[in-house]
Design a protein around this motif. Structure first.
Motif, short mmCIF file in Angstrom:
data_model
loop_
_atom_site.label_atom_id
_atom_site.label_comp_id
_atom_site.label_asym_id
_atom_site.label_seq_id
_atom_site.Cartn_x
_atom_site.Cartn_y
_atom_site.Cartn_z
N PHE A 46 -20.58 -2.05 20.15
CA PHE A 46 -21.20 -2.17 21.46
C PHE A 46 -22.71 -2.18 21.31
CE2 PHE A 46 -17.37 0.34 22.73
CZ PHE A 46 -16.78 -0.61 23.54
N GLU A 47 -23.35 -3.02 22.06
CA GLU A 47 -24.80 -3.02 22.13
C GLU A 47 -25.19 -2.32 23.42
OE1 GLU A 47 -28.52 -6.14 21.83
OE2 GLU A 47 -26.47 -6.86 21.61
N ALA A 48 -25.93 -1.24 23.28
CA ALA A 48 -26.33 -0.45 24.44
C ALA A 48 -27.44 -1.15 25.20
CB ALA A 48 -26.79 0.94 24.01
N ASN A 49 -27.43 -1.00 26.51
CA ASN A 49 -28.50 -1.59 27.32
C ASN A 49 -29.40 -0.51 27.91
OD1 ASN A 49 -26.82 -0.55 29.20
ND2 ASN A 49 -26.40 -2.45 30.28
N SER A 50 -29.44 0.63 27.21
CA SER A 50 -30.32 1.72 27.61
C SER A 50 -30.88 2.34 26.33
CB SER A 50 -29.55 2.77 28.42
OG SER A 50 -28.51 3.31 27.63
N MET A 57 -36.41 17.27 20.90
CA MET A 57 -37.76 17.39 21.45
C MET A 57 -37.59 17.65 22.94
SD MET A 57 -39.86 17.06 18.94
CE MET A 57 -41.45 16.50 19.46
N ASP A 58 -38.48 17.16 23.73
CA ASP A 58 -38.39 17.39 25.18
C ASP A 58 -37.90 16.14 25.90
OD1 ASP A 58 -40.54 15.75 24.89
OD2 ASP A 58 -41.99 17.10 25.83
N ASP A 59 -37.13 15.33 25.22
CA ASP A 59 -36.60 14.08 25.77
C ASP A 59 -37.70 13.05 26.09
OD1 ASP A 59 -33.93 14.65 25.54
OD2 ASP A 59 -33.68 15.28 27.61
N SER A 60 -38.88 13.26 25.54
CA SER A 60 -39.96 12.29 25.80
C SER A 60 -40.10 11.28 24.66
CB SER A 60 -41.29 13.02 26.03
OG SER A 60 -41.66 13.71 24.86
N VAL A 61 -39.45 11.52 23.54
CA VAL A 61 -39.53 10.62 22.40
C VAL A 61 -38.34 9.67 22.44
CG1 VAL A 61 -39.54 10.46 19.88
CG2 VAL A 61 -40.72 12.35 21.02
N MET A 62 -38.65 8.38 22.62
CA MET A 62 -37.59 7.39 22.69
C MET A 62 -37.15 7.03 21.28
SD MET A 62 -37.34 3.68 24.61
CE MET A 62 -39.01 3.32 24.23
N ILE A 63 -35.83 7.05 21.06
CA ILE A 63 -35.26 6.72 19.75
C ILE A 63 -34.95 5.24 19.67
CG2 ILE A 63 -33.28 7.09 18.24
CD1 ILE A 63 -33.04 9.89 19.44
N GLY A 64 -34.44 4.70 20.75
CA GLY A 64 -33.99 3.32 20.77
C GLY A 64 -32.59 3.27 21.37
N PRO A 65 -31.97 2.13 21.38
CA PRO A 65 -30.65 2.01 22.00
C PRO A 65 -29.57 2.72 21.18
CG PRO A 65 -31.27 -0.07 21.00
CD PRO A 65 -32.46 0.84 20.87
N PRO A 66 -28.68 3.44 21.84
CA PRO A 66 -27.59 4.12 21.14
C PRO A 66 -26.39 3.18 20.93
CG PRO A 66 -27.56 4.77 23.43
CD PRO A 66 -28.74 3.84 23.25
N ASP A 67 -26.63 2.08 20.22
CA ASP A 67 -25.56 1.13 19.94
C ASP A 67 -24.43 1.86 19.22
OD1 ASP A 67 -27.24 -0.87 20.97
OD2 ASP A 67 -28.07 -1.31 18.99
N VAL A 68 -23.22 1.34 19.35
CA VAL A 68 -22.05 1.97 18.74
C VAL A 68 -21.60 1.15 17.53
CG1 VAL A 68 -19.65 2.70 19.12
CG2 VAL A 68 -21.34 2.93 20.96
N TRP A 74 -13.78 5.59 12.03
CA TRP A 74 -14.75 6.39 12.78
C TRP A 74 -15.67 5.46 13.57
CZ3 TRP A 74 -15.43 11.73 12.97
CH2 TRP A 74 -14.61 12.47 12.12
N CYS A 75 -16.27 5.97 14.62
CA CYS A 75 -17.35 5.28 15.31
C CYS A 75 -18.47 6.27 15.53
CB CYS A 75 -16.88 4.62 16.62
SG CYS A 75 -16.33 5.76 17.89
N TRP A 76 -19.69 5.77 15.61
CA TRP A 76 -20.86 6.63 15.76
C TRP A 76 -21.93 5.91 16.54
CZ3 TRP A 76 -19.02 4.58 11.27
CH2 TRP A 76 -19.80 3.62 10.63
N SER A 77 -22.79 6.69 17.12
CA SER A 77 -23.92 6.16 17.87
C SER A 77 -25.06 5.89 16.90
CB SER A 77 -24.34 7.18 18.92
OG SER A 77 -25.48 6.74 19.61
N LEU A 115 -10.76 -4.38 17.58
CA LEU A 115 -10.88 -2.93 17.45
C LEU A 115 -11.31 -2.30 18.76
CD1 LEU A 115 -10.72 -0.54 15.46
CD2 LEU A 115 -13.14 -0.90 15.01
N VAL A 116 -12.27 -2.91 19.43
CA VAL A 116 -12.74 -2.41 20.72
C VAL A 116 -11.60 -2.43 21.73
CG1 VAL A 116 -14.24 -2.92 22.70
CG2 VAL A 116 -15.17 -2.99 20.38
N GLN A 117 -10.86 -3.53 21.79
CA GLN A 117 -9.77 -3.64 22.76
C GLN A 117 -8.68 -2.62 22.51
OE1 GLN A 117 -8.58 -7.75 22.63
NE2 GLN A 117 -10.29 -8.41 23.90
N SER A 118 -8.44 -2.27 21.26
CA SER A 118 -7.38 -1.31 20.97
C SER A 118 -7.83 0.14 21.16
CB SER A 118 -6.87 -1.51 19.55
OG SER A 118 -7.86 -1.16 18.60
#
Length: 122
Positions: A46-50, A57-68, A74-77, A115-118
């Motif tokens: 999945f490609e994240a759109n956020s 930290m204080d949630d002010s540091v942007m990491i980037g999109p949490p693609d899957v 296994w799957c991971w962000s 894999l996604v569909q299953s």
């Protein structure tokens, strides 16, 4: 069903912070470079759109999109790599053992769509 690791954005800030602190106390791993290489070789499901933000930290540091990403078992962000590089968090022992059994080579997924569909309701 795919086993999941590192979906910190789905948790409340408090839960994510607690999980990350626990994983941080378990790290750094001697095999950290191998873990990072394995995770980097995963197939994107999945490609994240956020964007994800640093929960330690204080949630002010942007990491980037949490693609899957996945290896078929296994799957991971995608933001897990950030936490391993910057905070030296460990991965769950079952996931670590799985990577080790695969000789640190992430299996390629032939059909990410199948894999996604299953594994997810779409």
């Amino acid at each position: 069903m795919l086993k999941r690791f590192g979906f910190f954005e789905e948790s409340s800030r408090r839960e994510a912070l607690q999980d990350l602190r626990e994983l941080q106390m378990m790290g750094p791993l001697d095999e950290e470079d191998l873990v990072l290489q394995y995770l980097s070789e995963g197939t994107m499901l999945f490609e994240a759109n956020s964007d994800a933000y640093d929960r330690l930290m204080d949630d002010s540091v942007m990491i980037g999109p949490p693609d899957v990403y996945s290896d078929g078992e296994w799957c991971w962000s995608g933001d897990v790599l950030y936490y391993i590089r910057n905070y030296h968090i460990a991965v769950e022992s079952q996931f670590f053992d799985w990577m080790q059994r695969n000789n640190w080579k992430c299996p390629k997924i032939v059909s990410a769509e199948a894999l996604v569909q299953s594994n997810w309701l779409t």
